[in-house]
Design a protein around this motif. Sequence first.
Motif, PDB file in Angstrom:
ATOM      1  N   ALA A  36       0.839  -1.207   0.000  1.00  0.00           N
ATOM      2  CA  ALA A  36       0.000   0.000   0.000  1.00  0.00           C
ATOM      3  C   ALA A  36       0.869   1.250   0.000  1.00  0.00           C
ATOM      4  O   ALA A  36       0.448   2.313  -0.453  1.00  0.00           O
ATOM      5  CB  ALA A  36      -0.945  -0.003   1.197  1.00  0.00           C
ATOM      6  N   GLY A  99       2.058  12.407  -9.000  1.00  0.00           N
ATOM      7  CA  GLY A  99       1.447  11.352  -8.193  1.00  0.00           C
ATOM      8  C   GLY A  99       0.101  11.831  -7.665  1.00  0.00           C
ATOM      9  O   GLY A  99      -0.390  12.909  -8.041  1.00  0.00           O
ATOM     10  N   THR A 100      -0.475  11.053  -6.777  1.00  0.00           N
ATOM     11  CA  THR A 100      -1.796  11.383  -6.240  1.00  0.00           C
ATOM     12  C   THR A 100      -1.776  12.730  -5.513  1.00  0.00           C
ATOM     13  O   THR A 100      -2.654  13.576  -5.712  1.00  0.00           O
ATOM     14  CB  THR A 100      -2.235  10.288  -5.246  1.00  0.00           C
ATOM     15  N   THR A 101      -0.767  12.909  -4.664  1.00  0.00           N
ATOM     16  CA  THR A 101      -0.680  14.151  -3.890  1.00  0.00           C
ATOM     17  C   THR A 101      -0.652  15.352  -4.833  1.00  0.00           C
ATOM     18  O   THR A 101      -1.349  16.359  -4.611  1.00  0.00           O
ATOM     19  CB  THR A 101       0.619  14.146  -3.045  1.00  0.00           C
ATOM     20  N   HIS A 129      -6.359   9.802   3.517  1.00  0.00           N
ATOM     21  CA  HIS A 129      -4.914  10.006   3.630  1.00  0.00           C
ATOM     22  C   HIS A 129      -4.695  11.513   3.798  1.00  0.00           C
ATOM     23  O   HIS A 129      -5.485  12.313   3.279  1.00  0.00           O
ATOM     24  CB  HIS A 129      -4.285   9.505   2.319  1.00  0.00           C
ATOM     25  N   SER A 131      -2.976  13.450   2.307  1.00  0.00           N
ATOM     26  CA  SER A 131      -2.906  14.209   1.046  1.00  0.00           C
ATOM     27  C   SER A 131      -4.285  14.523   0.484  1.00  0.00           C
ATOM     28  O   SER A 131      -4.389  15.337  -0.437  1.00  0.00           O
ATOM     29  CB  SER A 131      -2.042  13.491   0.013  1.00  0.00           C
ATOM     30  N   ILE A 179     -10.440   3.561  -1.986  1.00  0.00           N
ATOM     31  CA  ILE A 179     -10.059   2.547  -0.998  1.00  0.00           C
ATOM     32  C   ILE A 179      -9.156   3.206   0.041  1.00  0.00           C
ATOM     33  O   ILE A 179      -8.221   3.930  -0.316  1.00  0.00           O
ATOM     34  CB  ILE A 179      -9.294   1.370  -1.655  1.00  0.00           C
ATOM     35  N   ASN A 181      -6.194   3.546   2.511  1.00  0.00           N
ATOM     36  CA  ASN A 181      -4.872   2.920   2.607  1.00  0.00           C
ATOM     37  C   ASN A 181      -4.630   2.339   3.993  1.00  0.00           C
ATOM     38  O   ASN A 181      -3.907   1.364   4.145  1.00  0.00           O
ATOM     39  CB  ASN A 181      -3.761   3.933   2.286  1.00  0.00           C
ATOM     40  N   ASP A 206      -9.818   9.966  -4.812  1.00  0.00           N
ATOM     41  CA  ASP A 206      -8.418   9.592  -4.612  1.00  0.00           C
ATOM     42  C   ASP A 206      -8.326   8.084  -4.882  1.00  0.00           C
ATOM     43  O   ASP A 206      -8.787   7.270  -4.077  1.00  0.00           O
ATOM     44  CB  ASP A 206      -8.032   9.949  -3.169  1.00  0.00           C
ATOM     45  N   ALA A 208      -5.546   6.276  -5.286  1.00  0.00           N
ATOM     46  CA  ALA A 208      -4.183   5.750  -5.068  1.00  0.00           C
ATOM     47  C   ALA A 208      -4.196   4.253  -4.763  1.00  0.00           C
ATOM     48  O   ALA A 208      -3.331   3.514  -5.227  1.00  0.00           O
ATOM     49  CB  ALA A 208      -3.503   6.514  -3.929  1.00  0.00           C
ATOM     50  N   GLN A 209      -5.188   3.810  -3.977  1.00  0.00           N
ATOM     51  CA  GLN A 209      -5.194   2.396  -3.560  1.00  0.00           C
ATOM     52  C   GLN A 209      -6.102   1.525  -4.418  1.00  0.00           C
ATOM     53  O   GLN A 209      -6.103   0.303  -4.265  1.00  0.00           O
ATOM     54  CB  GLN A 209      -5.641   2.285  -2.086  1.00  0.00           C
ATOM     55  N   SER A 229      -1.311   7.269  -8.367  1.00  0.00           N
ATOM     56  CA  SER A 229       0.160   7.340  -8.430  1.00  0.00           C
ATOM     57  C   SER A 229       0.713   6.155  -9.213  1.00  0.00           C
ATOM     58  O   SER A 229       0.278   5.014  -8.995  1.00  0.00           O
ATOM     59  CB  SER A 229       0.768   7.251  -7.029  1.00  0.00           C
ATOM     60  N   HIS A 231       3.671   4.735  -8.848  1.00  0.00           N
ATOM     61  CA  HIS A 231       4.512   3.793  -8.081  1.00  0.00           C
ATOM     62  C   HIS A 231       3.717   2.763  -7.302  1.00  0.00           C
ATOM     63  O   HIS A 231       4.272   1.760  -6.862  1.00  0.00           O
ATOM     64  CB  HIS A 231       5.449   4.563  -7.130  1.00  0.00           C
ATOM     65  N   LYS A 232       2.419   3.007  -7.096  1.00  0.00           N
ATOM     66  CA  LYS A 232       1.608   1.979  -6.423  1.00  0.00           C
ATOM     67  C   LYS A 232       1.028   1.008  -7.456  1.00  0.00           C
ATOM     68  O   LYS A 232       0.514  -0.044  -7.111  1.00  0.00           O
ATOM     69  CB  LYS A 232       0.488   2.641  -5.631  1.00  0.00           C
TER      70      LYS A 232
END
Length: 413
Positions: A36, A99-101, A129, A131, A179, A181, A206, A208-209, A229, A231-232
């Motif tokens: 995560a 990224g997400t942020t 999160h 962010s 989702i 994190n 968001d 990200a997850q 993001s 990288h996830k």
Amino acid sequence: MIKESVQAFPISKVRQDFPILHQEVYGKPLVYFDNAASSQKPKVVIDAISDYYNQINSNIHRGVHFLSQQATDAYEAARETIRKHLNAEKSHEIIYTKGTTDGINLVASSLGQGLIKSGDEILVSQLEHHSNIVPWQMLCERSGAVLKVIPINERGELIQAEFEKLLSAKTKLLAVNHISNAMGTINPIKEMIQKAHEYGAWVLIDGAQSVPHMAVDVQDLDADFYTFSGHKLFGPTGVGVLYGKEKLLEMMPPYQGGGEMIAEVSFEKTTYAGLPHKFEAGTPNIAGGIVLAKAIDYVNQIGLDAIGAYENELLHYGTQRLKSQFPDLRIIGEAENKASVISFLLGDIHPYDVGVILDKLGVAVRTGHHCAQPIMQHYGINGTIRASFAFYNTKSEIDQMIDALDRAHNMLA
Ligand code: PLP
């Protein structure tokens, strides 16, 4: 049904694709359960990074020469891959970010230039999160808008009746994750988007997850903004995506000024480029964008439905094993609809102490507040131990974690 797809899941082949997994740490086989936070990269992704720098590295959109055209074509083809993956209508609705942020900050900064005003309300949830909290708080401070928070129940689910009570004609924006994190709760965002739209509010999701674990269709969801993001999603760091509906992005002023985002510049007046470049000032992470598309192709080859079913099996196996092995273990977040994240506490042992021992036994978990302090405040705790699974993890790795927890428990309880 799930069993069949799990049996068919090509786990041995999949694990071969991830070189980093085949190593020992402190003399123990590595078990990576911090997905995560950031996921591992398949070889096709790692190779694509060196291919880019070995073969076509060049700045994009500006050069007439061969390499610049190759890099530009690859970068724009990747944007199209991302569009298809999210089922966005138009590729210029896909904005590259860090990224997400960065995606959330882009929307907050742009809407803050007069589109959100004093007295407007921005709705976030207790599950967010940091962010997806702090940029809205900063916007409220600047604009005089008011931040409202959707509460959660003891299982870690958003209380839908409270959400509906918070909606009003003043609600300008709902910003919520797909989702969580910290606990893995999957939120009913399609229904929430529909309700927010009844009040004329925009909705930012968001993702990200979610994007690494499930298929996402932004048109079916009717999301106004959706961000994630790289990288996830088994891709590189430093690249991400903001999807936005064309008519909103058109209306929004740019967030940063500089090269790439302009049509014409003079000291008297500057005019801006069209979408998506209006929001992409400066030289972007070119390799990152191109390689993110390779990561997307990779997960699509395996299939997100198969990935989701397999991870669900890991979630249930891990949850059952933890509960039956440790009577004093407390799971934080037991939503009915949950992704492959297990947050827990082992008796009154500090999560950090457990994390350090697990690490020495080869098991990488995350401990702490997971950048979601309001959730921890809800449960009256400082943090949790979090194991988050990806499709390259296995039940025998979960067994290794249970053995390591047993050691930690015996030493620390
Ligand atoms: N939102 C959620 C739900 C996350 O899990 C994360 C990272 O853990 C973020 C936002 C921030 O992502 P990034 O640090 O990649 O911008």
